[in-house]
Design an enzyme around this catalytic site. Structure first.
Site, PDB file in Angstrom:
ATOM      1  N   ASP A  16      35.090 -66.712 -61.061  1.00 24.87           N
ATOM      2  CA  ASP A  16      36.326 -67.791 -60.884  1.00 24.87           C
ATOM      3  C   ASP A  16      35.942 -69.055 -61.931  1.00 24.87           C
ATOM      4  OD1 ASP A  16      35.936 -70.225 -59.266  1.00 24.87           O
ATOM      5  OD2 ASP A  16      34.578 -69.506 -57.566  1.00 24.87           O
ATOM      6  N   HIS A 196      28.707 -67.696 -50.351  1.00 22.01           N
ATOM      7  CA  HIS A 196      29.623 -68.424 -52.359  1.00 22.01           C
ATOM      8  C   HIS A 196      30.014 -69.673 -52.142  1.00 22.01           C
ATOM      9  CE1 HIS A 196      32.736 -67.425 -55.456  1.00 22.01           C
ATOM     10  NE2 HIS A 196      33.256 -69.081 -55.026  1.00 22.01           N
ATOM     11  N   HIS A 198      30.997 -73.742 -53.896  1.00 23.64           N
ATOM     12  CA  HIS A 198      30.927 -74.240 -54.912  1.00 23.64           C
ATOM     13  C   HIS A 198      29.857 -76.070 -55.171  1.00 23.64           C
ATOM     14  CE1 HIS A 198      33.967 -72.841 -56.814  1.00 23.64           C
ATOM     15  NE2 HIS A 198      34.726 -71.962 -55.709  1.00 23.64           N
TER      16      HIS A 198
HETATM   17  C1  LIG Z   1      40.730 -67.249 -55.577  1.00 23.35           C
HETATM   18  C2  LIG Z   1      39.633 -68.381 -55.094  1.00 23.35           C
HETATM   19  O1  LIG Z   1      39.704 -69.091 -56.271  1.00 23.35           O
HETATM   20  C3  LIG Z   1      38.423 -67.160 -54.025  1.00 23.35           C
HETATM   21  C4  LIG Z   1      36.973 -68.357 -54.658  1.00 23.35           C
HETATM   22  O2  LIG Z   1      35.698 -68.281 -55.029  1.00 23.35           O
HETATM   23  C5  LIG Z   1      37.070 -69.364 -53.711  1.00 23.35           C
HETATM   24  O3  LIG Z   1      38.107 -69.614 -52.446  1.00 23.35           O
HETATM   25  O4  LIG Z   1      36.100 -70.109 -53.623  1.00 23.35           O
HETATM   26 MN    MN Z   2      35.279 -69.785 -55.807  1.00 19.93          MN
END
Ligand SMILES: C[C@H](O)CC(=O)C(=O)O
Ligand code: MN
Length: 338
Positions: A16, A196, A198
């Site tokens: 990432d 996951h 952000h």
């Molecule tokens: C391809 C993307 O960067 C996968 C990912 O880490 C996300 O969707 O967040």
């Molecule tokens: Mn990501």
């Protein structure tokens, strides 16, 4: 390696984080980071182009170094840690998956848009055939209601995924939205559930803790926040927080701190922080990897990158539609001239 882990961490800075440094990783950088992650006892280390295997292209950004060389380097120092690769069907193919497995990658994370799990069937099945551990990775999970996510995760489970992930690609989800997604998955699938996040709205840690509270046992982090947009849940911080909560990750906190400070910080082109662009990604629900593309398009057309991102959010543009970023920038510039 200690088996005494409540949560299994996948460190994603070498995949990432590739978005954040325009895919410029060198073999030496990967060797140093992967070795330190292995020394810190991190169970899974993901290595690939930011957009997954075979992502190196004009559309997604050319890699400085062939990712197979990076994977090979990481495997050579991984010790007990397992190297994971990401693959987006349509970008990566079975051919690259086999090449990565032959180099020693042990986990395949097959990523699709949250409503398109059906395209992962062949890749998940093939990864199993190659003897890899498999993860179904549902990206842009804020764009689908909970029942849709459950339906898609069940598909991935039926194809052979050992784990299904809710992926907050835009850093848009609020903790309660993460909770309802993870809770529904825990009630509906029989495999591991992962998260996951952000950090575009500064919620990656809160969202990760909400996911863990609902039963997620596979969690992604990026050391020093080296991930797309404002980065992911900061791994070394997460280790510290979980340790205080009495949740075992088996990862050595001091070694992670040293890695963050001494090895990863110098790799960053600029320190990771929540900039107006990354905040806009989270606010508008835009794929975090669009940040650098939007910045470049804004400079080229002399427009505000936030206007581009807001428009992309309105149009619900998803990964794979990177060409739209330049189109939108051009349209904004043209409209301004009228
Ligand atoms: C391809 C993307 O960067 C996968 C990912 O880490 C996300 O969707 O967040
Ligand atoms: Mn990501």
């Amino acid at each position: 390696m200690t088996d005494n882990r409540d949560i299994l961490i996948t460190e994603v800075a070498l995949r990432d984080g590739s978005h954040a440094i325009a895919h410029q990783y060198t073999v030496d950088q990967v060797l140093n980071v992967a070795k330190a992650l292995s020394d810190a006892n991190v169970p899974y280390i993901e290595v690939s182009h930011g957009d997954g295997l075979a992502g190196s292209s004009l559309q997604y950004g050319l890699s400085k170094t062939d990712e197979m060389k990076l994977i090979e380097a990481a495997v050579s120092v991984a010790g007990e840690s397992k190297i994971a690769v990401l693959l987006l069907p349509g970008i990566g193919t079975l051919h690259e998956l086999k090449e990565a497995a032959n180099l020693g990658a042990k986990m395949a994370r097959i990523a699709t848009h949250v409503t398109e799990a059906d395209v992962s069937a062949q890749h998940i099945a093939y990864a199993k055939e190659l003897g890899m551990e498999t993860v179904g990775f549902l990206m842009m999970s804020h764009m689908a209601p909970v029942d849709k996510i459950v339906e898609q995760a069940k598909l991935m489970e039926s194809y052979g995924a050992d784990t299904v992930y809710t992926v907050d690609s835009a850093g848009y989800l609020l903790p309660d939205q993460v909770r309802e997604r993870i809770r529904a998955l825990k009630q509906s699938v029989g495999v591991n559930v992962g998260f996951h996040g952000h950090n575009n709205l500064s919620l990656a840690m809160a969202n990760t803790l909400a996911a863990i509270d609902e039963g997620a046992n596979r969690i992604d982090g990026s050391v020093r926040c080296l991930g797309a947009g404002a980065g992911n849940t900061q791994t070394e911080v997460l280790i510290a927080v979980l340790e205080r909560m009495g949740i075992q990750t088996g990862v050595d906190l001091y070694k992670m701190m040293d890695l963050a400070e001494e090895i990863v910080a110098p790799i960053l082109h600029v320190p990771q922080e929540i900039t107006r662009d990354s905040l806009t990604l989270g606010y508008a629900g835009v794929y975090s990897s669009f940040a650098l593309h939007a910045k470049r398009a804004a400079e080229k057309f002399n427009v505000d990158s936030r206007d581009i991102l807001i428009e992309l959010g309105k149009r619900k543009v998803v990964g794979g539609q990177e060409d739209m970023i330049v189109d939108v920038a051009a349209e904004i510039a043209k409209a301004r001239m009228k």
